[in-house]
Motif scaffolding. Structure first.
Motif, PDB file in Angstrom:
ATOM      1  N   UNK A   1       0.908  -1.156   0.049  1.00 18.40           N
ATOM      2  CA  UNK A   1      -0.132  -0.120   0.044  1.00 18.40           C
ATOM      3  C   UNK A   1       1.007   1.262  -0.134  1.00 18.40           C
ATOM      4  N   UNK A   2       2.119   1.131   0.755  1.00 13.43           N
ATOM      5  CA  UNK A   2       2.890   2.298   0.953  1.00 13.43           C
ATOM      6  C   UNK A   2       3.434   2.699  -0.564  1.00 13.43           C
ATOM      7  N   UNK A   3       3.772   1.407  -1.275  1.00 10.03           N
ATOM      8  CA  UNK A   3       4.548   1.815  -2.604  1.00 10.03           C
ATOM      9  C   UNK A   3       3.492   2.198  -3.617  1.00 10.03           C
ATOM     10  N   UNK A   4       2.307   1.813  -3.304  1.00  9.41           N
ATOM     11  CA  UNK A   4       1.176   2.177  -4.364  1.00  9.41           C
ATOM     12  C   UNK A   4       1.124   3.751  -3.949  1.00  9.41           C
ATOM     13  N   UNK A   5       1.065   4.238  -3.192  1.00  8.45           N
ATOM     14  CA  UNK A   5       0.939   5.515  -2.950  1.00  8.45           C
ATOM     15  C   UNK A   5       1.977   6.490  -3.241  1.00  8.45           C
TER      16      UNK A   5
END
Length: 477
Positions: free
Chosen positions: A75-79
Motif C-alpha cells: 500500500x505504501x509503494x502504491x501511494x
C-alpha cells in the motif's frame, strides 16, 4: 551542499496529486558520518566473518519481516509511485523471495580449489568490499532495493542505500525491518536526496569501495566515469529500447497479449518494456490492429480500483516527459493509432495518467525508435526477413532484452543468438527470476545482477596458496 540546500523530499501520490509524506534529505556532513558508521559496523560487528549459515539466518529473518508487513508495504509503494496494487504486492513478494534466495546462496556458495602446478595447494575465497553504495530507481523501489541489498549483505558488506527522490518511502522501511531482524546496527543505512546532489557525493566518496546503480543511461555513464577515475568496481543496470518480434508463424493471440503486457504493464515504466514492436510485413497490419484494439480496451484507473490494468505514471513531471516524447514522434511523422494524450474528467484530472499509446509510420532511425520513453508508448515497425529484422533490432545503443514469437525452434535460436540483448524471451515476455542473471549489452549496462553471479558481484576473489615443499625454495629455478 548544506542544510539550507537540502529541503525535504516530498512524496506525492501520482494517482491524486496529494502529499503522502516528507523525508528529510541527507546533508554532506551526514553522508560522511554515515560512511564512517558503515566502516565501523563493517569492522566491529563481526558480520563479515560470521559463518555463512549464520548470515543466512538473518537474511531469512529479514524476509520474514517483509512477509509480516507485506500488505502495508504494498500500500505504501502504491501511494509512493502509483503502481497498481497487484503489482505492488508482487514486488514485495519478489523482495521476500530475493532475501530467501540469497540466504540460500550465502549458505551454499562454493569457491574453487584450483589445479596446482607445483608443491602447493591453491584455492579461492571471496572477500567483501567493505562499504557498498546501492542506488535504486523510482519505478520498482522495494524490489530493486532487495536485488542490491540482499546479495551485498550476503557477501558480508555494509550498504548505503540511496533510493530515488521520487520514491523515498520504501528504503527506510527495509532498513528498519533489517535492524529488527537482527542485522547489526549501521550495516544498512539509507541516504536520501537528489541524484545530482547526494547521489553524486555518494558515488565520489572515498569511503565507498563499490557502486551498484540502476537507472538511466546518462546518469549511469556519469557514474561509470567517476568509478573509472576512482578505480572502484561498478555495476550498471541501465535503459533499454527492447525489440518485441512477431513472425508470421507465431501464435498471434498469445503474441498480441504479450506485446500489450510487455509495454503497457507498469505503465511502460520498466527497463525491459517491449517498446519496439517488429512484425513480419505479411501480417503487420493485422497484428498492429489487434494490438491497438487491445490497448484501447485496457482499464486505465486508480491503482487500487478493481480490475485496473494501467495506473498513473509515477510522477507528474515524468508524465510531461512522456507527453513530449509522443509529440516529438508526431513531429517526426509518426501516426498515433491510439492514446497519445492524458485522459480527462473525474479522477483523471487529479492524477498523472497517460493513455496507452501506439505509434507507427516511423523509420527505425527516428529518434522515437532509438530513445527510451519509459512510459506506455509503443512504436511499430515492419520487417521483411531475418536479416532485415536483425539489422533493425540491433540498430540502437541499447541491448537489455528482447522477445521473439515463432513456432520454429531453429529460427528462435538463430534470432535469439543474433540479437544483442542480455535477456531473450521466446514465446513469452518479461519473465524474471532471482536465480537467473540479469543485465544488458552495450549501453544497457555493465555486470549482472541476480543469480549466483549477483552475489559474486559484491565480493572480491582472493587466491590462496599453501606450500607443501619438501625443500627450501631456490632463488632461481
Amino acid at each position: 551542499m548544506n542544510a539550507s540546500s537540502t529541503p525535504e523530499i516530498i512524496s506525492i501520490d501520482p494517482a491524486n496529486g496529494q502529499e503522502v509524506a516528507r523525508v528529510r534529505a541527507t546533508t554532506l556532513p551526514e553522508l560522511d558520518a554515515a560512511v564512517e558508521r558503515a566502516w565501523k559496523a563493517f569492522g566491529e560487528s563481526g558480520w563479515k566473518s560470521l559463518l555463512p549459515h549464520r548470515r543466512a539466518l538473518v537474511l531469512n529473518a529479514i524476509a520474514d519481516g517483509l512477509q509480516a508487513e507485506k500488505e502495508r508495504l504494498a500500500q505504501l509503494q502504491m501511494r509512493d509511485n502509483g503502481k497498481p496494487i497487484a503489482e505492488c504486492r508482487g514486488m514485495v513478494e519478489s523482495a521476500i523471495g530475493t532475501f530467501r534466495y540469497y540466504a540460500g546462496v550465502c549458505e551454499t556458495l562454493q569457491t574453487d580449489v584450483t589445479p596446482p602446478r607445483g608443491d602447493y595447494v591453491s584455492f579461492t575465497v571471496l572477500e567483501p568490499y567493505g562499504v557498498v553504495a546501492a542506488i535504486t530507481p523510482w519505478n520498482s523501489p522495494i524490489m530493486n532495493d532487495a536485488t542490491k541489498v540482499a546479495p551485498a549483505l550476503a557477501a558480508g558488506n555494509a550498504v548505503l542505500l540511496k533510493p530515488s527522490e521520487d520514491s523515498p518511502l520504501l528504503a527506510p522501511e527495509l532498513a528498519r525491518i533489517a535492524r529488527e531482524a537482527g542485522l547489526p546496527e549501521n550495516l544498512l543505512q539509507v541516504v536520501q536526496g537528489r541524484g545530482p546532489d547526494i547521489g553524486a557525493a555518494l558515488v565520489a566518496h572515498p569511503g565507498v569501495r563499490m557502486i551498484s546503480f540502476t537507472g538511466g543511461t546518462v546518469a549511469g555513464s556519469m557514474i561509470g566515469k567517476v568509478a573509472g577515475e576512482r578505480l572502484v568496481p561498478v555495476a550498471l543496470e541501465l535503459g533499454g529500447k527492447s525489440p518485441h518480434v512477431v513472425f508470421a508463424d507465431a501464435d498471434r493471440e498469445h503474441a498480441v497479449a504479450a506485446v500489450v503486457a510487455g509495454i503497457f504493464g507498469s505503465s511502460g515504466q520498466s527497463c525491459v518494456a517491449g517498446s519496439r514492436l517488429f512484425v513480419q510485413a505479411c501480417i503487420y497490419d493485422e497484428v498492429v490492429q489487434a494490438v491497438v484494439e487491445r490497448a484501447r480496451s485496457l482499464k486505465v484507473d486508480l491503482p487500487d480500483a478493481p480490475g485496473v490494468e494501467v495506473g498513473p505514471l509515477a510522477s507528474f513531471h515524468h508524465r510531461e516527459r512522456v507527453a513530449r516524447f509522443v509529440e516529438r514522434a508526431r513531429a517526426e511523422g509518426g501516426r498515433v493509432l491510439c492514446g497519445g494524450q492524458a485522459p480527462s474528467g473525474g479522477h483523471y484530472d487529479h492524477g498523472a495518467f497517460y493513455l496507452p499509446t501506439v505509434i507507427d509510420g516511423l523509420g527505425p532511425d527516428a529518434a522515437s525508435c532509438q530513445e527510451e520513453a519509459f512510459g506506455p508508448v509503443l512504436v511499430c515497425l515492419p520487417f521483411q526477413d531475418e536479416a532485415d529484422l536483425i539489422a533493425q533490432a540491433n540498430g540502437t545503443a541499447f541491448g537489455l532484452a528482447c522477445g521473439i514469437w515463432t513456432e520454429s525452434f531453429k529460427r528462435a535460436w538463430r534470432i535469439g543468438r543474433a540479437l544483442e540483448a542480455g535477456s531473450v524471451w521466446v514465446n513469452t515476455y518479461k519473465q524474471s527470476v532471482t536465480s537467473t542473471p540479469f543485465g544488458g549489452f552495450k549501453q544497457s549496462g555493465i555486470g549482472r545482477e541476480k543469480g549466483i553471479d549477483g552475489m559474486k558481484l559484491y565480493a572480491q576473489v582472493k587466491s590462496m596458496y599453501f606450500g607443501l615443499h619438501a625443500n627450501p625454495l631456490p632463488v632461481a629455478k
